[in-house]
Design a protein around this motif. Sequence first.
Motif, short mmCIF file in Angstrom:
data_model
loop_
_atom_site.label_atom_id
_atom_site.label_comp_id
_atom_site.label_asym_id
_atom_site.label_seq_id
_atom_site.Cartn_x
_atom_site.Cartn_y
_atom_site.Cartn_z
N GLN A 1 0.83 -1.20 0.00
CA GLN A 1 0.00 0.00 0.00
C GLN A 1 0.86 1.26 0.00
O GLN A 1 0.53 2.25 -0.67
N PHE A 2 1.97 1.22 0.73
CA PHE A 2 2.85 2.40 0.81
C PHE A 2 3.45 2.71 -0.57
O PHE A 2 3.49 3.87 -0.99
N ALA A 3 3.91 1.68 -1.26
CA ALA A 3 4.48 1.88 -2.59
C ALA A 3 3.42 2.37 -3.58
O ALA A 3 3.69 3.26 -4.41
N LYS A 4 2.22 1.81 -3.50
CA LYS A 4 1.13 2.22 -4.40
C LYS A 4 0.74 3.67 -4.16
O LYS A 4 0.63 4.47 -5.12
N ASN A 5 0.52 4.04 -2.90
CA ASN A 5 0.12 5.41 -2.59
C ASN A 5 1.22 6.41 -2.92
O ASN A 5 0.95 7.52 -3.40
N GLY A 6 2.47 6.03 -2.64
CA GLY A 6 3.59 6.92 -2.92
C GLY A 6 3.77 7.17 -4.41
O GLY A 6 4.06 8.29 -4.84
N THR A 7 3.60 6.13 -5.21
CA THR A 7 3.72 6.28 -6.67
C THR A 7 2.63 7.19 -7.21
O THR A 7 2.88 8.04 -8.08
N ALA A 8 1.41 7.02 -6.70
CA ALA A 8 0.31 7.88 -7.13
C ALA A 8 0.55 9.33 -6.72
O ALA A 8 0.30 10.26 -7.50
N ALA A 9 1.07 9.53 -5.51
CA ALA A 9 1.35 10.89 -5.04
C ALA A 9 2.48 11.52 -5.86
O ALA A 9 2.47 12.73 -6.12
N TYR A 10 3.45 10.73 -6.26
CA TYR A 10 4.56 11.25 -7.08
C TYR A 10 4.03 11.82 -8.40
O TYR A 10 4.46 12.89 -8.84
N GLY A 11 3.08 11.13 -9.02
CA GLY A 11 2.51 11.63 -10.26
C GLY A 11 1.77 12.93 -10.07
O GLY A 11 1.66 13.73 -11.01
N TYR A 12 1.30 13.19 -8.88
CA TYR A 12 0.57 14.43 -8.57
C TYR A 12 1.52 15.55 -8.17
O TYR A 12 1.38 16.69 -8.60
N VAL A 13 2.55 15.20 -7.38
CA VAL A 13 3.44 16.22 -6.81
C VAL A 13 4.49 16.70 -7.80
O VAL A 13 4.93 17.85 -7.75
#
Length: 314
Positions: A262-274
């Motif tokens: 979950q951490f890797a999934k959420n972090g990857t999604a946040a990277y695309g936003y940030v």
Amino acid sequence: MSIASSLFRSTIPSKARRFRRFRNGYGNDAVRKWREKTTFRERVTMSVFGNQINLYREKRHLTFERLAQAISKGQERDYTKSFVQHVISGTKTNVSLSDVLLFSNALQVPPVLLLIDTMQPLHACHLPTFNGMLNYRAFRRLEEIFGRPSVYCDEYDDAELTVKTVEALEGLYNELKHQYASKGKLDEERLRLIEQGTPYGEGEVILGKGGNELLLKRLDSITQVGQTWELIILGRNALRKYGVDFPEDSSDPFAQSLAYPQFAKNGTAAYGYVRRTTSGDCFTEDPIIGPVIERFIRRNTAIMNARKNRQVRP
């Protein structure tokens, strides 16, 4: 039923007077709060209790015989080596609060450090009343019962530092949820203005009433999410260095968010936003999220190259 009385089931109230013998800063308070002898009912609890005793016994370089002598000092009975071994192995299941305080005095360790594994704050606590509660939350509940140690203890300070780090991460986790909720509202507002006005440039600036104000709000939202994620990544890496586990099978949403998938999934999604406003270095340099992002970029690059090859093909 109070927290203290429900942790253990009472069996022999007359034994409560024995607790007054303990003078390590916990005995008197424990007598007033618990008042009567109690027993553990779950073998898994005994396993944690025994493991913690063995951990601190080895740290203090005590043999089973010397530990038995230490807990027998000033008592009406002499405890044997076999008694200590049975408690540590978990085969003795009728351990009372009196026994907990005996080992606490002998090892010079606060009782809370013997009852739960404070160095694994995200594991579930198996004390009967706290069944299912994460260890770092149970730590605070037990601290209310026993109080803080009256003498300095390195192990207690280390445990409290770990608990405070987890509590800070939980605060960031809740803050991030609010930030994502605000982001969703801003995205809805952006779509509404696009329908009313005309997109300009890359779609970030919108012609029409409120377009510039919305742009600034969205940029501020992106910045806040990036800053929160940077702190979350730093906190998680600090816990990892402490040796903290992140159980993937936890039923707690907060603990799940720190587990690898979950951490890797959420972090990857946040990277695309940030990455629209920042470099996103905190994501790409993280040992968990970074490799996932690299695989994602390589896959997208390969897809784009394949499309270009098909377009230039005669």
